[in-house]
Design an enzyme around this catalytic site. Structure first.
Site: not given
Ligand code: NAD
Length: 509
Positions: A228, A283
């Site tokens: 995210s 995404c």
């Molecule tokens: P997320 O941001 O919640 O988690 C992603 C990663 O970050 C995970 O490994 C998680 O453990 C870690 N994380 C979570 N909270 C954290 C914190 N406070 N501090 C440090 N690390 C932390 O995302 P998600 O819900 O797993 O995935 C969905 C999101 O990913 C959506 O916003 C989607 O659009 C995005 N996404 C983007 C792409 C792209 O290429 N732009 C591709 C796939 C997904």
């Protein structure tokens, strides 16, 4: 007893140190925990990084052909185990079995691209830049790099990162999403089975503590993040503060523009798949449809309603389901909350998925009553200030916004805070070309709903969808996972004239 999904550190499966914290890994179709995963402490992450640094030295010394032979075998093993991996992925993520195979296959595409490492790592050479002087450059691995990946592509994104990173001679610490961690571990095991040395590809589970340990490590040289936007920006800033290179990809709000001359049946078929496939948890999902002209909008609306009516939502392994549950109870609650905000803000809700769970009540005699299901939702007359438009919903919710002109339609994705993907449906090549050139979004589809570029091109969004200058896969990935060294050497032949000391900048003549 609850199954524990282990870390894979230095070639060994470990279930966490004494006193480890654990998180439940749910089956979202049933709303029940099916396993648990250890959340690594700072010390455990640092130990994994130290082991990776040792392993990297030998890995980098192998010539690239030898490294890619291991990757070639890895590809074969992933393909041989495709059904097992896809089932595991589907049961933890909630996407359908066939969609899970697509997740793995699009990752394998990038491993196949990484087989071209000997070519990608070739440097440049300039002969005789001065008398007896040549200049050449080489691409060298960074050392230990880390990947931090999202829940929604638990195979594809870890493979997008680790394929080029490993082929270039780096060791990898992969920190996958704690919500669906099994497949990344299996991929790590298959890498070992393919002959990958222990410690070169490590899978370490965790939450913020593990991520912060990676960000603060003095050994880690680069971080690839996908998730995210808030976290992407946090990681990008913290990497800059500690001198690491970073590429951080964030959220999205992808529009599909439908011009009046488009084949509207084709556009509607594309739209229904791109909006609701994988429960909208992609995404590159299309979450905003922008028909141009009221007649286009009215016709598209009818065609969408016919198609939405036929969608079946069910257990992720149900072969008849078009899509499965969303990933978690929190995700479900958030999606429902945003739908409520859309209704309150005055958008016209044509199909309300909030009260619709799975189409059937059970699958293979397991009850779906507690699963995280939500039916397809379709809004018309959405306007730019509504939260259903400004925020990424990440669920099966499609917003229709009516534009009066090409320029108005072009402005919507261009002015949105996100800039991941966009598509245009039209039979007019000049309009498509103009749109592709002017739109302020990183990936554009023309009569293609989800324009994820093929592995040998690069993938990356603009604006709040991507931080950093280099994209994922394609030639950029080798640039990201290597650094360039440039050598200037003087080997004059047939002369004893050393020219004496020179105190001015030497002229290359
Ligand atoms: P997320 O941001 O919640 O988690 C992603 C990663 O970050 C995970 O490994 C998680 O453990 C870690 N994380 C979570 N909270 C954290 C914190 N406070 N501090 C440090 N690390 C932390 O995302 P998600 O819900 O797993 O995935 C969905 C999101 O990913 C959506 O916003 C989607 O659009 C995005 N996404 C983007 C792409 C792209 O290429 N732009 C591709 C796939 C997904």
């Amino acid at each position: 007893m609850t199954r524990t999904i282990p870390h894979l550190i230095n070639g060994t499966a470990t279930e966490g140190n004494e006193g480890a914290r654990f998180a439940d890994v749910m089956n979202p179709s049933l709303g029940k925990a099916q396993a648990r995963v250890p959340l690594a402490s700072t010390e455990e992450v640092n130990e994994a990084i130290r082991q990776a640094a040792k392993a990297q030295e030998g890995w980098a010394k192998l010539n690239p052909q030898r490294r890619i032979r291991i990757i070639m075998k890895w590809i074969q093993l992933i393909n041989d185990n495709m059904d097992e991996l896809a089932k595991l992925l589907s049961l933890e993520h909630g996407k359908t079995f066939i969609d899970a195979k697509g997740d793995i296959s699009r990752g394998v595409d990038v491993l196949e691209f990484a087989l071209g490492a000997p070519h990608q790592l070739k440097g440049e050479y300039s002969d005789a830049v001065g008398t007896g002087i040549d200049t050449y450059s080489m691409r060298q691995p960074l050392g230990v790099v880390a990947g931090i990946t999202p829940f929604n592509f638990p195979a594809m994104i870890p493979l997008w990162q680790s394929g080029p990173a490993l082929a270039a001679g780096n060791a990898v610490i992969m920190k996958p999403s704690e919500r669906d961690p099994s497949v990344p571990v299996r991929l790590g095991e298959l890498f070992l089975e393919a002959g990958g040395p222990a410690g070169v590809l490590n899978v370490v589970h965790g939450d913020k503590e593990a991520v912060d340990a990676i960000l603060d490590s003095e050994i880690i040289q680069a971080v690839g993040f996908v998730g995210s936007t808030g976290i992407a920006q946090y990681i990008y800033e913290r990497c800059a503060a500690t001198g690491k290179r970073a590429q951080c990809f964030g959220g999205a709000k992808n529009h599909m523009i439908i011009l009046p001359d488009a084949d509207l049946d084709r556009a509607a078929d594309a739209l229904v798949g791109a909006a609701y496939g994988s429960a909208g948890e992609r995404c590159m999902a299309i979450s905003v449809a922008v028909p141009v002209g009221q007649k286009t909008a009215d016709t598209l609306r009818e065609k969408m309603l016919e198609r939405i009516d036929k969608l079946k939502v069910g257990h992720s392994l149900d072969p008849d389901a078009d899509y499965g549950p969303v990933v978690s109870a929190d995700a479900l609650a958030r999606i429902k909350k945003l739908i409520g905000e859309g209704v309150d803000a005055g958008a016209e809700i044509l199909v309300d998925g909030r009260e619709n769970g799975a189409t059937d009540e059970s699958f293979e005699s397991e009850s779906l009553a507690e699963g995280y299901f939500i039916g397809p939702t379709f809004f018309d007359h959405v306007t730019p200030k509504m939260s259903i438009y400004t925020e990424e919903i990440f669920g099966p919710v499609l917003c229709m916004m009516r534009a009066e002109s090409f320029e108005e339609a072009l402005a919507l994705p261009s002015e949105h805070v996100y800039g991941n993907g966009v598509s245009i449906f039209t039979r007019n090549g000049a309009a498509a070309r103009e749109f592709a050139r002017r739109v302020q979004v990183g990936m554009v589809g023309v009569n293609v709903p989800i324009p994820v570029p093929i592995a040998y091109h690069t993938f990356g969004g603009w604006k709040a969808s991507g931080f950093g200058d280099l994209n994922q896969h394609g030639p950029d990935s080798f640039r990201f996972y290597t650094r360039t060294k440039t050598v200037t050497s003087s080997w004059p032949f047939d002369t004893d004239d050393h020219g004496g000391a020179d105190f001015a900048m030497p002229l290359m003549d």
